[in-house]
Design a protein around this motif. Sequence first.
Motif, mmCIF file in Angstrom:
data_model
loop_
_atom_site.group_PDB
_atom_site.id
_atom_site.type_symbol
_atom_site.label_atom_id
_atom_site.label_comp_id
_atom_site.label_asym_id
_atom_site.label_seq_id
_atom_site.Cartn_x
_atom_site.Cartn_y
_atom_site.Cartn_z
ATOM 1 N N ALA A 19 0.828 -1.208 0.000
ATOM 2 C CA ALA A 19 0.000 0.000 0.000
ATOM 3 C C ALA A 19 0.865 1.261 0.000
ATOM 4 O O ALA A 19 0.550 2.233 -0.693
ATOM 5 C CB ALA A 19 -0.932 -0.006 1.203
ATOM 6 N N LEU A 20 1.953 1.233 0.762
ATOM 7 C CA LEU A 20 2.864 2.384 0.781
ATOM 8 C C LEU A 20 3.562 2.579 -0.562
ATOM 9 O O LEU A 20 3.971 3.685 -0.895
ATOM 10 C CB LEU A 20 3.899 2.226 1.895
ATOM 11 N N SER A 21 3.686 1.507 -1.329
ATOM 12 C CA SER A 21 4.279 1.578 -2.661
ATOM 13 C C SER A 21 3.254 1.996 -3.712
ATOM 14 O O SER A 21 3.572 2.046 -4.898
ATOM 15 C CB SER A 21 4.858 0.217 -3.059
ATOM 16 N N ARG A 22 2.032 2.254 -3.259
ATOM 17 C CA ARG A 22 0.918 2.667 -4.129
ATOM 18 C C ARG A 22 0.601 1.629 -5.192
ATOM 19 O O ARG A 22 0.317 1.943 -6.344
ATOM 20 C CB ARG A 22 1.200 4.021 -4.763
ATOM 21 N N ARG A 23 0.683 0.362 -4.789
ATOM 22 C CA ARG A 23 0.334 -0.737 -5.678
ATOM 23 C C ARG A 23 -1.123 -1.121 -5.443
ATOM 24 O O ARG A 23 -1.640 -0.953 -4.338
ATOM 25 C CB ARG A 23 1.235 -1.943 -5.409
ATOM 26 N N PRO A 24 -1.807 -1.680 -6.425
ATOM 27 C CA PRO A 24 -3.224 -2.004 -6.271
ATOM 28 C C PRO A 24 -3.509 -3.330 -5.565
ATOM 29 O O PRO A 24 -4.655 -3.622 -5.254
ATOM 30 C CB PRO A 24 -3.723 -2.054 -7.722
ATOM 31 N N GLU A 25 -2.498 -4.143 -5.301
ATOM 32 C CA GLU A 25 -2.730 -5.455 -4.704
ATOM 33 C C GLU A 25 -3.272 -5.341 -3.280
ATOM 34 O O GLU A 25 -2.878 -4.472 -2.520
ATOM 35 C CB GLU A 25 -1.444 -6.295 -4.665
ATOM 36 N N ARG A 26 -4.172 -6.260 -2.944
ATOM 37 C CA ARG A 26 -4.695 -6.359 -1.584
ATOM 38 C C ARG A 26 -4.062 -7.580 -0.919
ATOM 39 O O ARG A 26 -3.353 -8.351 -1.556
ATOM 40 C CB ARG A 26 -6.212 -6.515 -1.615
ATOM 41 N N ALA A 27 -4.336 -7.746 0.371
ATOM 42 C CA ALA A 27 -3.746 -8.871 1.116
ATOM 43 C C ALA A 27 -4.115 -10.207 0.484
ATOM 44 O O ALA A 27 -3.283 -11.107 0.383
ATOM 45 C CB ALA A 27 -4.192 -8.824 2.574
ATOM 46 N N SER A 28 -5.351 -10.365 0.041
ATOM 47 C CA SER A 28 -5.754 -11.632 -0.583
ATOM 48 C C SER A 28 -4.982 -11.871 -1.883
ATOM 49 O O SER A 28 -4.638 -13.014 -2.203
ATOM 50 C CB SER A 28 -7.256 -11.641 -0.846
ATOM 51 N N ASP A 29 -4.686 -10.810 -2.613
ATOM 52 C CA ASP A 29 -3.898 -10.948 -3.841
ATOM 53 C C ASP A 29 -2.475 -11.408 -3.531
ATOM 54 O O ASP A 29 -1.899 -12.221 -4.259
ATOM 55 C CB ASP A 29 -3.832 -9.621 -4.598
ATOM 56 N N LEU A 30 -1.918 -10.883 -2.450
ATOM 57 C CA LEU A 30 -0.552 -11.272 -2.063
ATOM 58 C C LEU A 30 -0.503 -12.744 -1.674
ATOM 59 O O LEU A 30 0.405 -13.473 -2.063
ATOM 60 C CB LEU A 30 -0.068 -10.418 -0.900
ATOM 61 N N CYS A 31 -1.474 -13.164 -0.903
ATOM 62 C CA CYS A 31 -1.527 -14.558 -0.461
ATOM 63 C C CYS A 31 -1.702 -15.485 -1.664
ATOM 64 O O CYS A 31 -1.013 -16.490 -1.792
ATOM 65 C CB CYS A 31 -2.671 -14.719 0.525
ATOM 66 N N ASN A 32 -2.617 -15.128 -2.571
ATOM 67 C CA ASN A 32 -2.853 -15.940 -3.762
ATOM 68 C C ASN A 32 -1.639 -15.971 -4.677
ATOM 69 O O ASN A 32 -1.405 -16.975 -5.349
ATOM 70 C CB ASN A 32 -4.065 -15.420 -4.527
ATOM 71 N N ALA A 33 -0.881 -14.906 -4.714
ATOM 72 C CA ALA A 33 0.305 -14.860 -5.568
ATOM 73 C C ALA A 33 1.271 -15.980 -5.211
ATOM 74 O O ALA A 33 1.943 -16.532 -6.082
ATOM 75 C CB ALA A 33 1.000 -13.507 -5.443
ATOM 76 N N LEU A 34 1.342 -16.346 -3.954
ATOM 77 C CA LEU A 34 2.251 -17.420 -3.541
ATOM 78 C C LEU A 34 1.573 -18.783 -3.530
ATOM 79 O O LEU A 34 2.152 -19.772 -3.953
ATOM 80 C CB LEU A 34 2.812 -17.125 -2.149
ATOM 81 N N LEU A 35 0.340 -18.832 -3.066
ATOM 82 C CA LEU A 35 -0.333 -20.120 -2.928
ATOM 83 C C LEU A 35 -0.708 -20.745 -4.270
ATOM 84 O O LEU A 35 -0.789 -21.966 -4.375
ATOM 85 C CB LEU A 35 -1.582 -19.977 -2.065
ATOM 86 N N LEU A 36 -0.937 -19.934 -5.293
ATOM 87 C CA LEU A 36 -1.385 -20.456 -6.579
ATOM 88 C C LEU A 36 -0.269 -20.521 -7.621
ATOM 89 O O LEU A 36 -0.537 -20.736 -8.796
ATOM 90 C CB LEU A 36 -2.548 -19.599 -7.102
ATOM 91 N N MET A 37 0.970 -20.353 -7.189
ATOM 92 C CA MET A 37 2.105 -20.421 -8.116
ATOM 93 C C MET A 37 2.393 -21.855 -8.522
ATOM 94 O O MET A 37 2.267 -22.770 -7.720
ATOM 95 C CB MET A 37 3.372 -19.857 -7.464
ATOM 96 N N CYS A 38 2.779 -22.018 -9.757
ATOM 97 C CA CYS A 38 3.283 -23.300 -10.236
ATOM 98 C C CYS A 38 4.807 -23.257 -10.180
ATOM 99 O O CYS A 38 5.398 -22.182 -10.083
ATOM 100 C CB CYS A 38 2.829 -23.550 -11.663
ATOM 101 N N LEU A 39 5.418 -24.400 -10.261
ATOM 102 C CA LEU A 39 6.868 -24.482 -10.232
ATOM 103 C C LEU A 39 7.456 -23.656 -11.379
ATOM 104 O O LEU A 39 7.056 -23.790 -12.530
ATOM 105 C CB LEU A 39 7.325 -25.934 -10.360
ATOM 106 N N GLY A 40 8.359 -22.752 -11.057
ATOM 107 C CA GLY A 40 9.005 -21.908 -12.048
ATOM 108 C C GLY A 40 8.326 -20.570 -12.272
ATOM 109 O O GLY A 40 8.851 -19.721 -12.971
ATOM 110 N N ASP A 41 7.126 -20.363 -11.700
ATOM 111 C CA ASP A 41 6.430 -19.080 -11.838
ATOM 112 C C ASP A 41 7.097 -18.008 -10.995
ATOM 113 O O ASP A 41 7.707 -18.296 -9.970
ATOM 114 C CB ASP A 41 4.979 -19.183 -11.390
#
Length: 62
Positions: free
Chosen positions: A29-51
């Motif tokens: 949020a301080l970086s003025r990015r649009p991602e929310r906490a759920s987006d951050l969590c999903n970014a890691l949990l839904l990654m495939c190998l090599g993503d």
Amino acid sequence: MHLVVGREDVPDALFSERLNLKAAGTCVALSRRPERASDLCNALLLMCLGDQPGFGGEIYQM
């Protein structure tokens, strides 16, 4: 969160992950990015190998 700190029925790892997610959300949020906490969590949990997790996911990984 202060109600959870002293409770023995809440696993420490779960509490730690929650704090990490909140801190990452604040940094994004301080970086003025649009991602929310759920987006951050999903970014890691839904990654495939090599993503790549993206900017928000990288902050959460730290």
